[in-house]
Structure formats: structure tokens, C-alpha cells
Design a protein around this motif. Structure first.
Motif, short mmCIF file in Angstrom:
data_model
loop_
_atom_site.label_atom_id
_atom_site.label_comp_id
_atom_site.label_asym_id
_atom_site.label_seq_id
_atom_site.Cartn_x
_atom_site.Cartn_y
_atom_site.Cartn_z
N GLU A 176 0.81 -1.22 0.00
CA GLU A 176 0.00 0.00 0.00
C GLU A 176 0.84 1.27 0.00
OE1 GLU A 176 -3.00 -0.10 3.03
OE2 GLU A 176 -3.45 -2.23 2.69
N THR A 177 2.15 1.13 0.09
CA THR A 177 3.01 2.32 0.15
C THR A 177 3.43 2.81 -1.23
OG1 THR A 177 5.09 1.06 0.28
CG2 THR A 177 3.93 1.51 2.35
N ILE A 178 3.13 2.04 -2.26
CA ILE A 178 3.51 2.45 -3.61
C ILE A 178 2.28 2.48 -4.50
CG2 ILE A 178 5.82 1.47 -3.34
CD1 ILE A 178 4.94 -0.77 -5.23
N GLN A 222 10.51 12.04 -10.32
CA GLN A 222 11.24 11.61 -9.12
C GLN A 222 10.57 10.42 -8.44
OE1 GLN A 222 11.87 14.70 -6.24
NE2 GLN A 222 13.13 13.44 -4.92
N SER A 223 9.26 10.50 -8.25
CA SER A 223 8.56 9.41 -7.57
C SER A 223 8.55 8.15 -8.42
CB SER A 223 7.13 9.82 -7.22
OG SER A 223 6.36 10.06 -8.38
N THR A 224 8.48 8.31 -9.76
CA THR A 224 8.50 7.16 -10.64
C THR A 224 9.83 6.43 -10.55
OG1 THR A 224 7.01 8.26 -12.19
CG2 THR A 224 8.25 6.39 -13.02
N ILE A 225 10.93 7.17 -10.55
CA ILE A 225 12.25 6.56 -10.43
C ILE A 225 12.38 5.83 -9.10
CG2 ILE A 225 14.71 7.07 -10.16
CD1 ILE A 225 14.36 9.28 -12.24
N LYS A 226 11.90 6.45 -8.03
CA LYS A 226 11.97 5.82 -6.71
C LYS A 226 11.18 4.53 -6.67
CE LYS A 226 11.02 6.70 -1.82
NZ LYS A 226 10.52 7.70 -0.83
N GLN A 227 9.97 4.56 -7.22
CA GLN A 227 9.12 3.37 -7.17
C GLN A 227 9.59 2.31 -8.14
OE1 GLN A 227 4.95 3.78 -6.36
NE2 GLN A 227 5.14 5.99 -6.15
N LYS A 228 10.15 2.72 -9.26
CA LYS A 228 10.74 1.75 -10.18
C LYS A 228 11.89 1.02 -9.49
CE LYS A 228 11.63 0.11 -14.46
NZ LYS A 228 10.75 -0.38 -15.49
N THR A 230 12.13 0.38 -6.37
CA THR A 230 11.54 -0.57 -5.43
C THR A 230 11.16 -1.85 -6.14
OG1 THR A 230 10.66 1.24 -4.08
CG2 THR A 230 9.64 -0.93 -3.81
N VAL A 231 10.57 -1.73 -7.34
CA VAL A 231 10.18 -2.91 -8.11
C VAL A 231 11.42 -3.73 -8.49
CG1 VAL A 231 9.08 -3.73 -10.22
CG2 VAL A 231 8.14 -1.75 -9.02
N ILE A 232 12.46 -3.04 -8.89
CA ILE A 232 13.70 -3.72 -9.28
C ILE A 232 14.28 -4.50 -8.11
CG2 ILE A 232 16.10 -3.33 -9.99
CD1 ILE A 232 14.94 -0.93 -11.65
N LYS A 233 14.21 -3.93 -6.91
CA LYS A 233 14.72 -4.64 -5.73
C LYS A 233 13.93 -5.93 -5.50
CE LYS A 233 15.74 -4.12 -0.81
NZ LYS A 233 15.20 -5.45 -0.48
#
Length: 273
Positions: A176-178, A222-228, A230-233
Motif C-alpha cells: 500500500e506504500t507504492i 522523481q517518484s517514478t524513479i523511486k518506485q521503479k 523498489t520494483v527492481i529490488k
């Protein structure tokens, strides 16, 4: 069925009629957990009217908090053996659920996946990333996913059937955080507990593609890069969990190719450390 809804009054009635028709004669008991995420229109009233006529429809109303929390609430309320996700502006082909259940049960699998139809205005095209139906081990499936990791086929929820027992046992939920690729993260978490996947070439879903989605509107660079990231991790951790060290190292260049992959169906920005 898990169905989130937010301000979809114009689609709810058509969805209900199409869904009930798709389930008619399938031979299985089912429930439709319809969660309204604080709609400001008459969505919940329409859902409730249908629920009064059909006890298999479970209407739930909640304060608006986003699609992930809405799906999580539905998962906590669902009582069936299997979970299938559907969006209210899409619909199911006739007998699609029956095909998924049969593929999963007859092959003693933990997940079933099928092709789907993509609908853009008046154009309908068939989509699928695995060429042959049958049964695949988790590693075989993961290797296929490496070829097109950002593909909707692997990332979305709605062309798959999940075991409720696994979801509950490992408390698998939407993050729910992304608000970007949360479907993909759910799938990666679920797959870590899977042994075999049933693949059917029959299309099991009609996905209606709309422009200007809320995800694209609400995400800045900025938020897209951060959330992308997260997905990669999650994506990288998934392969570390299911492969031994040598297998992981051998696939590592391909795994990190996800950083440069761009889905043909979704908004995606490559990230390079």
C-alpha cells in the motif's frame, strides 16, 4: 473474484451482467467480493442492489484509500479456495475461470496463467508471452519472464488464478506504500512460494486499455524513479531466492536488463545506478 471499484457507476451494471453470464454453468461455487473505495457516485448503491438479488455478491464500502488497500480488504474477506482479480471496467470471456481452475487442479499447480485480449477502442488484439500451454516449474517460468520482465502478461493480476491458502499462509498482500507496479510485486511475492505453474493458451480476460491512467497522472519523474527502484529490488530479490548462487550469477546480466526494459503496454522509466 476480487473486484475493486471507485466511481464506476457507469460500468458496474454492465460488469455485473457480463460477469454473471461468464460464470453461468461453470460448475463451481463462487463469490464476488465487490469493494467500493469510497465512491462519490452511485457505484455502491448499484452493487448493493445486485447483492440483494444474488447472495454470491459481497458488497463492501470503505473510505477512499487506494486500489491496493481495497484489494487487501477484499482478500481478507474472501472465503473461496482460489482468488481471481478483475477490474470493473474490464470483463471475463465465457468459462475463463473454469479453464483456469481446471488447468490448476488437473496439473496440481499453485498458479494458473492465461493469454488475454487487449481492447483499444474498437480494436481487439490477443496477447500472450508463453508460446505453448502446459506445466512449467518455477525456474522455467522465471526464465521465460526474464525475456520480457516488464510485460503485462507477467506483471498484472487479472490473467492469473491464485490459491487462497498460499496467500493466507504467507500473508501476501498488495504493497500500500507504492502506486506503481504493485501488481508485479504481489506476483513476485506469491511466486516465491510456488512449485508449478499451469499455462493455458486460452484468453482468460478482456483488458480495456484507457489513456491517461491515474498512475501516470499521479507520478512525477522523481517518484517514478523511486518506485521503479523498489520494483527492481523485489525483482532481484525474487531471483536470489529461487536460484542457487551459480544460477543467479549466470543470469545476473539478464536480470539487470530489467533496468533497461520498457513494457509496450505500460509507462516505464529505466533506472541506472
Amino acid at each position: 473474484l476480487v473486484v475493486p471499484c471507485y466511481n464506476e457507476a457507469e460500468n458496474v451494471q454492465a460488469f455485473q451482467e457480463a460477469t454473471i453470464q461468464a460464470f453461468a454453468g461453470c460448475g463451481y461455487d463462487y463469490e464476488i467480493v465487490f469493494v467500493d473505495d469510497g465512491s462519490k457516485d452511485s457505484s455502491f448503491e448499484i452493487i448493493s442492489e445486485y447483492a440483494e438479488k444474488d447472495e454470491r455478491i459481497v458488497p463492501i464500502h470503505k473510505e477512499n484509500s487506494g486500489v491496493s488497500s481495497t484489494r487487501n480488504l477484499a482478500l481478507s474477506k474472501a472465503k473461496g479456495d482460489y482468488i481471481q482479480f478483475v477490474d470493473v471496467d474490464d470483463w471475463l470471456p465465457f468459462d475463463s475461470t473454469k479453464l483456469l481452475v481446471r488447468a490448476l487442479e488437473e496439473n496440481d499447480c499453485d498458479m494458473a496463467i492465461g493469454d488475454f485480449y487487449r481492447v483499444v477502442d474498437e480494436t481487439v488484439s490477443r496477447k500472450g508471452s508463453i508460446k505453448k500451454g502446459g506445466v512449467m516449474s518455477l525456474v522455467e517460468y522465471a526464465d521465460k519472464m526474464l525475456l520480457t520482465p516488464a510485460d503485462f502478461y507477467y506483471g498484472v493480476l487479472w490473467n492469473k488464478l491464485y490459491k487462497k491458502q498460499l496467500i493466507d499462509a504467507y500473508q501476501i498482500r498488495m504493497d500500500e506504500t507504492i502506486s506503481y507496479s504493485e501488481d508485479t510485486i504481489f506476483n513476485l511475492q506469491y511466486l516465491t512460494h510456488v512449485n508449478k505453474i499451469a499455462v493455458t493458451k486460452s484468453p482468460v480476460y478482456y483488458y480495456v486499455k484507457t489513456e491517461g491512467s491515474l498512475v501516470m497522472k499521479n507520478l512525477n519523474l522523481q517518484s517514478t524513479i523511486k518506485q521503479k527502484s523498489t520494483v527492481i529490488k523485489y525483482y532481484n530479490d525474487f531471483y536470489k531466492k529461487i536460484l542457487d548462487k551459480d544460477e543467479y550469477e549466470a543470469r545476473k546480466p539478464i536480470i539487470y536488463g530489467y533496468l533497461l526494459s520498457v513494457s509496450t503496454d505500460a509507462f516505464s522509466i529505466p533506472v541506472i545506478d
